[in-house]
Each structure stands twice: as C-alpha cells, then as structure tokens.
Design a protein around this motif. Structure first.
Motif, PDB file in Angstrom:
ATOM      1  N   ASN A 280     -63.014  26.180   2.104  1.00 21.02           N
ATOM      2  CA  ASN A 280     -62.588  27.251   1.202  1.00 21.02           C
ATOM      3  C   ASN A 280     -63.413  27.263  -0.080  1.00 21.02           C
ATOM      4  OD1 ASN A 280     -60.449  29.350   0.489  1.00 21.02           O
ATOM      5  ND2 ASN A 280     -60.231  27.928  -1.223  1.00 21.02           N
ATOM      6  N   ALA A 282     -66.666  26.678  -0.427  1.00 22.08           N
ATOM      7  CA  ALA A 282     -67.959  27.368  -0.234  1.00 22.08           C
ATOM      8  C   ALA A 282     -68.099  27.764   1.228  1.00 22.08           C
ATOM      9  CB  ALA A 282     -69.112  26.466  -0.665  1.00 22.08           C
ATOM     10  N   PRO A 283     -67.347  28.791   1.672  1.00 25.57           N
ATOM     11  CA  PRO A 283     -67.303  29.119   3.101  1.00 25.57           C
ATOM     12  C   PRO A 283     -68.625  29.575   3.689  1.00 25.57           C
ATOM     13  CG  PRO A 283     -66.191  30.803   1.782  1.00 25.57           C
ATOM     14  CD  PRO A 283     -66.483  29.664   0.868  1.00 25.57           C
ATOM     15  N   ARG A 284     -69.554  30.052   2.881  1.00 20.60           N
ATOM     16  CA  ARG A 284     -70.835  30.495   3.410  1.00 20.60           C
ATOM     17  C   ARG A 284     -71.800  29.333   3.603  1.00 20.60           C
ATOM     18  NH1 ARG A 284     -72.128  36.240   0.294  1.00 20.60           N
ATOM     19  NH2 ARG A 284     -70.147  37.239   0.825  1.00 20.60           N
ATOM     20  N   VAL A 285     -71.469  28.191   3.023  1.00 19.11           N
ATOM     21  CA  VAL A 285     -72.332  27.017   3.111  1.00 19.11           C
ATOM     22  C   VAL A 285     -71.689  25.929   3.959  1.00 19.11           C
ATOM     23  CG1 VAL A 285     -73.490  25.201   1.784  1.00 19.11           C
ATOM     24  CG2 VAL A 285     -73.311  27.522   0.847  1.00 19.11           C
ATOM     25  N   ASN A 287     -69.110  24.902   6.825  1.00 20.84           N
ATOM     26  CA  ASN A 287     -68.246  25.294   7.939  1.00 20.84           C
ATOM     27  C   ASN A 287     -67.259  24.159   8.221  1.00 20.84           C
ATOM     28  OD1 ASN A 287     -69.596  23.340   9.500  1.00 20.84           O
ATOM     29  ND2 ASN A 287     -71.039  24.834  10.325  1.00 20.84           N
ATOM     30  N   TYR A 347     -58.670  38.180   0.364  1.00 25.60           N
ATOM     31  CA  TYR A 347     -60.084  38.098   0.734  1.00 25.60           C
ATOM     32  C   TYR A 347     -60.937  39.124  -0.006  1.00 25.60           C
ATOM     33  CZ  TYR A 347     -58.159  35.269   4.507  1.00 25.60           C
ATOM     34  OH  TYR A 347     -57.493  34.300   5.213  1.00 25.60           O
ATOM     35  N   ASN A 432     -65.986  43.171   8.214  1.00 28.18           N
ATOM     36  CA  ASN A 432     -66.386  44.021   7.092  1.00 28.18           C
ATOM     37  C   ASN A 432     -65.252  44.237   6.092  1.00 28.18           C
ATOM     38  OD1 ASN A 432     -69.010  44.455   8.173  1.00 28.18           O
ATOM     39  ND2 ASN A 432     -68.166  46.013   9.555  1.00 28.18           N
TER      40      ASN A 432
END
Length: 440
Positions: A280, A282-285, A287, A347, A432
């Motif tokens: 949570n 850094a969800p883009r970095v 997993n 979100y 999206n």
C-alpha cells in the motif's frame, strides 16, 4: 511460542496458575469481541486494513499508521522465526552434532517468505496441517511438565512464586499481544465466505467461532502451559524443555511440531499483514511478493532475539499506538459512517479522502494524542488508547473535519449504494479508475 512466555511471566510475577489462565482467557474474549467489529470491514467491503485506513487518515495519511502496524508485524515475524530456529537448531545438535541457530534462522525465514509469497491458498493449506501441531505440543507438554512437578513434590495449582505483578498488567499485556490482529483482521476476513445479510451475526458467522471460542480457549491453554513450565522447571521455553526430556524420534517429531506451529502463525498473523502495508505504501513499485520479502528483511534487522528479552515493554508501547488506531477505526466505521463506505473514492487521489493534501488532521491528531497518552501510562496502554482514540476522533471530526471535508456516505439520505455484502453486492474494479457493484 511467545504465548508461553506471557503465562510464565504471570506465574513468576506471583499470580497463581488458575488466575493466569482466567485472566488471559478474559483478555482474549475482550480482544476477540473487538476483532468482530473490525472484521466486518473485510466481510462487508472486502477491503484490506491499509486501504480502509484511507477513510479516517487520508489517502497519504494512511501510510503512517499502516506502516507502523507493518513494522510491528515484521518484528513479530522475526521473533517467531527466532523461536522456530531454536527448535531447528535443537534437531541439528541432536542428530547432526551441528549448532548454529542463525543459519537455521536464515533458512527458516527464507522458507516462510517463499511459502507466503505463493498466496493465501498456500497459507491456508499449511494452517490446516499445523493447527493440530499446536494442540499436540500443548497436550504433551502439560502431562510431561505436570509429571516433572510431581517428582519435585510440587502441585502446579497451589504453587506460589514470589512476585508483585497485578492481574491488570497481565490482562493489558495480553490484549496488547493481539492488538495487531485486532486492527488488521480485515486482511484475512475479506477472503472469508460470507452470507449476504443485513444482520451482523449472519454476515460474520464464520468469524464468531474463531474469535470468541478458538482464540480465548487456545490462548489461555497455551499460556497456562507456559505457567506450568515455569513452576515445574523454572523455564518458560518449551523448546528447551523438550530437548531436556525427549530423545530420538520423539524429540524430532516434537521439535518439528514447534516449527510448524511457528510457521503457520507467522504466515497469516505477521507476513501477510506486513507485506500488504508495504504494498500500500508504494503499489507501483512494491508488489505482494516484494512486500513479503521486505517484511522478512525488516523483521530480521530488528534483532528480534533482543526484543524477546523485553517482551512486556514491547507489548506495552506498540499496544498503546495500535489500540488507538482500533478506537479510531470503530468510531469512523460504525459511528460516523454507519458501515457505509464510498469505496471508489478510496482509490481516487482527488476524491473525498484527500482531505488536506492527502492527510486527515482529525485522524492523525487523535492517533498521536491517544497513542502518546496511552504510552505514558504504559501498564494500562490498551485500556486507555482504544477508547481515547475513539472519543478524540469523533470530537475532532465533528468539530471541524466533516464540515470542511464532506463525506458522501455520511451526507447521503439513502446510503445503501455504499454497502456491499449487506445488500448482496460485491465491489468490483473494472479498470481505469471505474468501480461498480455486482451480485455477490
């Protein structure tokens, strides 16, 4: 394993074995009832702990309390892994003549991280195997330790060790022990099968037996055996007791059961919650698998073998701040939002949970103040932190927060569109940034 230490500490503090067992049973009954409340966040909306905290703390503010919980969980992973490594080292010493607990620690930690990274189904399968191991260890230990006590002319139920610990301190310490799971139980309950219903008991029926029967009974039983161990041998650690009393195959089997017990507890109670808070962050970095690995690293770098020597201090201070988070969660979910939640907005970086630059002043102020006061009175931390966090959050929110940062589910006159399981729906993300509800 640490539960044995709780019971032994109570007995060595001058509390009778019967009172230790009853106190820990009562403490777990209370914390189990609290878990029922926070569990509904998972069964109703299917949300993880860290994502839900965006509601009371803000989309960025959530990281402060969530990561604090994640770090505590990682430390507990380290403590449990250390205890399991001692058991593995005992096997190595007896059968191989090799002793190096840290190497066993590294191997055991890597095995647990790999298993947890495989997902919730892998964890469930292990738990089904390991849960009976905990009972088997406890039964064997009780009869063995009672026999040792009898040979020394001791009656475990009448033993009176010198000490000055109060029942209240033991009660609060045990509540602090489980305050971690009390607040982030949604991480697990979101995976439960639920029956669509507006009735709380029906919707959460799979949670009741676990928290109000299994948890208090097993915790009281295991803590009691820790007390028996202290009375009979002067040692709370069942690993060392097993090594001193068992030989050959029985030693191997019993120590393997200890390892299984540690492994299954660590996966669900420590690695998963810790990993999810890191995801949570850094969800883009990060997993899920990277999060699990990070939890293992943080837990090891905390030097858990040193923390175990000061367990009650550790329980008190983290219990102070985590219990105040629990009070804020109950106030936000039940009193302010009445279980309704604008999940899509959780979100949306520009939505209602942005508050002041992503931080909700009401939630953060309530947490810091309540946690700080509870830590000041550390012997009663959980009893202070939870209710004070609840009251302060309500006061701060109603004084300024709700007027300045309107919340759709609170304003809405017919809020059923912000419910899920209660109305037979499940939240679905279509991609999206688009969300909807579909039949459960």
């Amino acid at each position: 394993m640490a539960t044995y230490s709780l019971g032994a500490t109570g007995v060595s503090g001058g509390i009778s074995l019967a009172h230790v067992i009853l106190t820990i049973f009562a403490a777990n009954l209370v914390i189990g009832a609290f878990m029922l409340l926070t569990a509904d966040i998972g069964t109703e909306h299917g949300l993880s702990f860290a994502v839900y905290l965006r509601a009371p703390f803000g989309i960025y503010g959530t990281h402060l309390p969530a990561v604090s919980r994640g770090v505590v969980a990682a430390i507990w992973f380290g403590i449990q892994t250390y205890l399991g490594a001692l058991a593995l080292n005992g096997i190595g010493e007896y059968f191989l003549g090799f002793s190096n607990w840290f190497l066993w620690y590294a191997a055991f930690a890597a095995l647990q991280v790999a298993n947890t990274a495989m997902g919730i189904k892998s964890v469930e399968r292990l738990a089904a195997l390991a849960a009976p191991a905990i009972i088997a260890i406890s039964v064997w230990m009780y009869f063995t330790l009672d026999g040792i006590a009898q040979t020394k002319g001791l009656n475990i139920w009448n033993a009176d060790l010198p000490g000055s610990m109060s029942l209240a301190v033991l009660f609060v310490a045990n509540m602090g022990f489980w305050s971690t799971m009390a607040i982030d139980i949604p991480n697990l309950t979101r995976f439960l099968e639920t029956e669509p219903s507006r009735r709380f008991a029906r919707r959460n029926r799979n949670v009741f037996a676990a928290q109000l029967v299994a948890l208090p009974l097993t915790q009281a039983l295991i803590a009691g055996i820790g007390g028996v161990s202290m009375i009979a041998t002067g040692n709370w650690n069942p690993i060392e007791v097993i090594q001193g009393d068992a030989t050959g195959l029985s030693l191997l089997v019993l120590l393997l059961l200890v390892v299984l017990a540690q492994w299954s507890t660590n996966n669900s109670a420590n690695l998963i919650p810790s990993a999810l808070t890191f995801v949570n962050l850094a969800p883009r970095v990060i997993n899920y698998r990277i999060g699990v690995a990070l939890a293992g690293i943080v837990g090891t770098l905390s030097f858990p073998w040193l923390i175990l020597n000061n367990l009650f201090v550790f329980l008190g201070y983290y219990g102070a701040f985590l219990s105040s988070i629990g009070g804020i969660m109950v106030a936000d979910y039940y009193i302010l939002r009445k279980r309704c939640l604008n999940v899509p907005a959780l979100y949306d970086p520009e939505g209602q949970f942005r508050y002041a630059g992503g931080f909700n002043p009401a939630g953060l102020a309530a947490w810091v103040i309540a946690g700080g006061i509870a830590a000041w009175f550390v012997d009663y931390a959980v009893l202070i932190g939870c209710p004070l966090g609840l009251v302060l959050y309500l006061c701060f929110s109603r004084a300024a927060g709700l007027a300045r940062y309107p919340q759709a589910e609170i304003i809405e006159r017919f809020p059923d569109r912000f419910l899920a399981t209660s109305v037979g729906k499940s939240w679905v993300h279509y991609g999206n940034g688009r969300f909807g509800r579909e039949p459960a």
